[in-house]
Structure formats: structure tokens, C-alpha cells
Write a protein that holds these residues in place. Structure first.
Motif, PDB file in Angstrom:
ATOM      1  N   PHE A 118       0.350  -1.290   0.118  1.00 51.09           N
ATOM      2  CA  PHE A 118       0.114   0.229  -0.016  1.00 51.09           C
ATOM      3  C   PHE A 118       0.973   1.506  -0.133  1.00 51.09           C
ATOM      4  O   PHE A 118       0.946   2.137   0.647  1.00 51.09           O
ATOM      5  CB  PHE A 118      -0.826  -0.027   0.781  1.00 51.09           C
ATOM      6  N   PRO A 119       1.434   1.637  -1.553  1.00 54.03           N
ATOM      7  CA  PRO A 119       2.318   2.764  -0.815  1.00 54.03           C
ATOM      8  C   PRO A 119       1.689   3.862  -0.729  1.00 54.03           C
ATOM      9  O   PRO A 119       0.363   3.794  -1.346  1.00 54.03           O
ATOM     10  CB  PRO A 119       2.819   2.588  -2.880  1.00 54.03           C
ATOM     11  N   ASP A 143       8.409   3.486   0.302  1.00 55.67           N
ATOM     12  CA  ASP A 143       6.947   3.049  -0.400  1.00 55.67           C
ATOM     13  C   ASP A 143       7.595   2.041  -1.353  1.00 55.67           C
ATOM     14  O   ASP A 143       6.979   0.939  -1.992  1.00 55.67           O
ATOM     15  CB  ASP A 143       6.234   3.286  -0.354  1.00 55.67           C
ATOM     16  N   CYS A 144       8.711   2.234  -2.400  1.00 56.13           N
ATOM     17  CA  CYS A 144       8.712   2.145  -3.592  1.00 56.13           C
ATOM     18  C   CYS A 144      10.429   2.018  -4.272  1.00 56.13           C
ATOM     19  O   CYS A 144      10.881   2.614  -4.827  1.00 56.13           O
ATOM     20  CB  CYS A 144       7.832   3.558  -4.738  1.00 56.13           C
ATOM     21  N   PRO A 145      10.796   1.528  -3.234  1.00 57.80           N
ATOM     22  CA  PRO A 145      12.099   1.292  -3.445  1.00 57.80           C
ATOM     23  C   PRO A 145      12.954   0.611  -4.811  1.00 57.80           C
ATOM     24  O   PRO A 145      13.817   1.049  -6.158  1.00 57.80           O
ATOM     25  CB  PRO A 145      12.755   0.166  -2.132  1.00 57.80           C
ATOM     26  N   ALA A 146      11.739   0.202  -5.057  1.00 57.44           N
ATOM     27  CA  ALA A 146      12.263  -0.588  -6.700  1.00 57.44           C
ATOM     28  C   ALA A 146      12.258   0.351  -7.668  1.00 57.44           C
ATOM     29  O   ALA A 146      12.601   0.093  -9.024  1.00 57.44           O
ATOM     30  CB  ALA A 146      11.213  -1.853  -7.676  1.00 57.44           C
ATOM     31  N   SER A 147      11.263   1.079  -7.709  1.00 60.74           N
ATOM     32  CA  SER A 147      11.301   2.723  -8.854  1.00 60.74           C
ATOM     33  C   SER A 147      12.741   3.471  -9.296  1.00 60.74           C
ATOM     34  O   SER A 147      12.273   3.854 -10.018  1.00 60.74           O
ATOM     35  CB  SER A 147      10.832   3.206  -8.081  1.00 60.74           C
ATOM     36  N   TRP A 220       1.912  -8.673   3.011  1.00 61.92           N
ATOM     37  CA  TRP A 220       1.565  -7.601   3.530  1.00 61.92           C
ATOM     38  C   TRP A 220       2.373  -6.911   4.767  1.00 61.92           C
ATOM     39  O   TRP A 220       3.684  -6.139   4.747  1.00 61.92           O
ATOM     40  CB  TRP A 220       0.243  -6.196   3.713  1.00 61.92           C
ATOM     41  N   ALA A 221       1.985  -7.764   5.751  1.00 65.20           N
ATOM     42  CA  ALA A 221       3.330  -7.444   6.747  1.00 65.20           C
ATOM     43  C   ALA A 221       4.377  -8.150   5.958  1.00 65.20           C
ATOM     44  O   ALA A 221       5.313  -6.929   6.835  1.00 65.20           O
ATOM     45  CB  ALA A 221       3.015  -8.675   7.438  1.00 65.20           C
ATOM     46  N   GLY A 222       4.890  -8.225   5.012  1.00 63.57           N
ATOM     47  CA  GLY A 222       6.287  -8.249   4.701  1.00 63.57           C
ATOM     48  C   GLY A 222       6.110  -7.623   4.171  1.00 63.57           C
ATOM     49  O   GLY A 222       7.474  -7.428   3.820  1.00 63.57           O
ATOM     50  N   ASN A 223       5.791  -6.341   3.627  1.00 59.38           N
ATOM     51  CA  ASN A 223       5.846  -5.314   3.092  1.00 59.38           C
ATOM     52  C   ASN A 223       5.823  -4.576   4.005  1.00 59.38           C
ATOM     53  O   ASN A 223       5.546  -2.883   3.504  1.00 59.38           O
ATOM     54  CB  ASN A 223       5.303  -4.941   1.391  1.00 59.38           C
ATOM     55  N   GLY A 224       6.041  -4.001   5.215  1.00 53.52           N
ATOM     56  CA  GLY A 224       5.983  -2.772   5.817  1.00 53.52           C
ATOM     57  C   GLY A 224       4.545  -2.731   7.010  1.00 53.52           C
ATOM     58  O   GLY A 224       4.659  -1.231   6.886  1.00 53.52           O
ATOM     59  N   PHE A 225       3.715  -3.059   6.046  1.00 54.50           N
ATOM     60  CA  PHE A 225       2.120  -3.073   6.815  1.00 54.50           C
ATOM     61  C   PHE A 225       1.910  -2.886   8.524  1.00 54.50           C
ATOM     62  O   PHE A 225       0.670  -2.040   8.681  1.00 54.50           O
ATOM     63  CB  PHE A 225       1.678  -3.634   5.911  1.00 54.50           C
ATOM     64  N   THR A 227       4.390  -2.619  10.170  1.00 52.46           N
ATOM     65  CA  THR A 227       5.109  -1.764  10.624  1.00 52.46           C
ATOM     66  C   THR A 227       5.422  -0.254  10.561  1.00 52.46           C
ATOM     67  O   THR A 227       6.448   0.799  11.237  1.00 52.46           O
ATOM     68  CB  THR A 227       6.574  -2.383  11.397  1.00 52.46           C
ATOM     69  N   ASN A 228       5.188  -0.014   9.271  1.00 52.19           N
ATOM     70  CA  ASN A 228       4.828   1.245   8.556  1.00 52.19           C
ATOM     71  C   ASN A 228       4.150   2.232   9.152  1.00 52.19           C
ATOM     72  O   ASN A 228       3.065   1.940   8.582  1.00 52.19           O
ATOM     73  CB  ASN A 228       5.031   1.354   7.136  1.00 52.19           C
ATOM     74  N   SER A 229       4.315   3.452   9.350  1.00 54.24           N
ATOM     75  CA  SER A 229       3.335   4.953  10.070  1.00 54.24           C
ATOM     76  C   SER A 229       2.607   5.581   9.732  1.00 54.24           C
ATOM     77  O   SER A 229       2.378   5.598  10.085  1.00 54.24           O
ATOM     78  CB  SER A 229       4.375   5.140  10.971  1.00 54.24           C
ATOM     79  N   PHE A 230       3.046   5.258   8.181  1.00 57.23           N
ATOM     80  CA  PHE A 230       2.175   5.412   7.768  1.00 57.23           C
ATOM     81  C   PHE A 230       0.520   5.426   7.567  1.00 57.23           C
ATOM     82  O   PHE A 230      -0.532   5.591   7.317  1.00 57.23           O
ATOM     83  CB  PHE A 230       2.236   5.687   5.930  1.00 57.23           C
ATOM     84  N   TYR A 231       0.654   4.034   8.225  1.00 58.04           N
ATOM     85  CA  TYR A 231      -1.042   2.673   8.139  1.00 58.04           C
ATOM     86  C   TYR A 231      -0.872   3.291   9.444  1.00 58.04           C
ATOM     87  O   TYR A 231      -0.115   3.163   9.981  1.00 58.04           O
ATOM     88  CB  TYR A 231      -0.316   1.614   7.427  1.00 58.04           C
ATOM     89  N   THR A 232      -2.526   3.634   9.375  1.00 56.97           N
ATOM     90  CA  THR A 232      -2.988   3.428  11.242  1.00 56.97           C
ATOM     91  C   THR A 232      -3.238   2.603  11.913  1.00 56.97           C
ATOM     92  O   THR A 232      -3.362   1.781  11.493  1.00 56.97           O
ATOM     93  CB  THR A 232      -3.749   4.890  11.111  1.00 56.97           C
ATOM     94  N   LEU A 233      -3.647   2.967  12.991  1.00 55.80           N
ATOM     95  CA  LEU A 233      -3.833   1.409  14.449  1.00 55.80           C
ATOM     96  C   LEU A 233      -5.276   1.103  13.505  1.00 55.80           C
ATOM     97  O   LEU A 233      -5.586   0.009  13.601  1.00 55.80           O
ATOM     98  CB  LEU A 233      -3.380   1.842  15.655  1.00 55.80           C
TER      99      LEU A 233
END
Length: 247
Positions: A118-119, A143-147, A220-225, A227-233
């Protein structure tokens, strides 16, 4: 003479097609052609461009984004004609030395990773200017390191490109707010992730967790869902409470 000209016009577009290796390309159905993606040419050659031009000479034009000139044959085969079988050793050598000449940037270590599920921006439309922009670089790295070729950066990049030109800036009095914002990688100021610890603390009193509402939580968890603070609790609890261990 006229017949020869007509035949040349018919054959030329076919000769220009991408053949053999379709990595770092996408299919354009409206013209029935494979085209190079921006990520195919978003890196630099490892050795000098002049040396790459000798090792991988073009045959009518080097690949460019959204175009369909075929790669130099030496990038992926020992054959002298196309279509040809891919020779792994030839391709590995091309990626290790001249990935831009061969339009294989997306397969170099710096680009061959997954973007998050979810970038915060559309990874597919990121431009070179955004990759270099202080406004976007940090978000893109996360969010988009491959880009942008940030796969080896661990989500931590300098927001500006010239921080490493003067390492003394990391210790200069009066510049600490600046380096903490713009030179995090060079000056080792990248913040550690605290979201996981926060989530763990919130779950310390839980004896059970509500089921995940999505079947994609593991990826999703593997991609940071989680832990990434962009996503709300609230978002994490609504979709992946069990996977993220949230009460």
C-alpha cells in the motif's frame, strides 16, 4: 524499385521489435508491441559508457523507455540473429557491467525488490526527478524502492544527493537539524522503527486477537503493513489484527 521500398517498410517495424528477452518490458496491446518500462533504463552502467558501447554495440539504436528497439544481442545471447535463446552467463555479465545499454536495470540488485503493498504514491509513475527530489526520496525509499534503485538502502536515504561530499557536516554545530532531515543515511541518523514495539506493547494484555479480515495479511506484513507508520492503527486492526498482533 517500388516493390523493394514497400518490402523495406513492411520489414523494418518487425526488425525493431523486442525479441528474445522480455524482462523490464510491458505489453502494449494497441500496437501489439512489447515496450521497455522506465525501470529498464533507470540505472547507470557499472563500467564506462564508452566501454559498454564497444562491448554491447547497438543495432540501429539503443533501447529507450516506452520504445521497442531490440537490445544488443550480446546482452543476452551468443547468437547473431533474433529471436534467440537466452544465455544466462551472457545476461549476468551484461547486468554486472552494462545494465543501461542492455535495458536490464530492473534486474540489478538495486532495483530487483518488491515495493510495499500500500504505497503512499503510485510506484509505477515515479520519475527520475522524483527519485532525486528532497520532497519524495525518503517516501520512495520506504514505499517504492524498486522504482528508484533503493533496494539496498533499507528504506534509509539522504533526501539530497550531495551529503557525502563533505562528511564533516555530520558533526558541524548548527547543522544538526539539517543533517537530521536531509542527510540521514550519510550521517547515520535514520530513525529506528518503533511501531513494532508500540504494537507489541498494545498487545501485551491481549489473550486473543480478532481474525484477520484479509487473506493478504502475510504478504502485506512482509512489505511493512504492520510497522510502517503511514498506516494507522485502525487500519491495521481492521484488516490484519491477528497478523499484526493488535488488540
Amino acid at each position: 524499385m517500388l516493390a523493394s521500398l514497400i518490402l523495406l517498410l513492411i520489414i523494418s517495424p518487425i526488425a525493431a521489435r523486442i525479441n528474445g528477452d522480455y524482462n523490464c518490458t510491458y505489453y502494449n496491446a494497441s500496437i501489439d508491441r512489447w515496450k521497455y518500462s522506465p525501470a529498464a533504463l533507470s540505472c547507470s552502467n557499472i563500467i564506462s559508457d564508452s566501454a559498454c558501447n564497444v562491448l554491447y554495440p547497438d543495432s540501429g539504436g539503443y533501447p529507450t523507455p516506452d520504445a521497442f528497439e531490440d537490445r544488443p544481442l550480446a546482452c543476452y545471447t551468443t547468437s547473431k540473429v533474433t529471436p534467440a535463446a537466452i544465455v544466462d552467463d551472457m545476461k549476468k555479465a551484461a547486468i554486472a557491467s552494462c545494465p543501461k545499454n542492455c535495458a536490464l536495470c530492473c534486474q540489478t540488485p538495486a532495483y530487483s525488490c518488491s515495493n510495499v503493498a500500500f504505497p503512499r504514491l503510485n510506484c509505477a509513475t515515479i520519475t527520475k526527478a522524483q527519485c532525486d527530489s528532497p520532497t519524495w526520496r525518503v517516501i520512495i525509499a520506504q514505499d517504492c524502492p524498486a522504482s528508484c534503485g533503493f533496494c539496498n538502502q533499507g528504506g534509509c536515504v539522504d533526501a539530497i544527493l550531495d551529503c557525502s561530499n563533505d562528511l564533516s557536516i555530520c558533526q558541524t554545530v548548527g547543522m544538526q537539524d539539517f543533517v537530521n532531515t536531509y542527510c540521514q543515511r550519510t550521517c547515520n541518523r535514520c530513525p529506528s522503527t518503533t511501531t513494532t514495539n508500540t504494537a507489541a506493547a498494545s498487545s501485551a494484555t491481549c489473550t486473543s486477537f480478532i481474525p484477520d479480515s484479509s487473506t493478504s495479511c502475510a504478504s502485506w506484513a512482509g512489505n511493512g503493513f504492520c510497522t510502517n507508520s503511514f498506516y494507522t492503527l485502525a487500519q491495521r486492526r481492521a484488516y490484519c489484527a491477528r497478523t499484526c498482533r493488535i488488540c
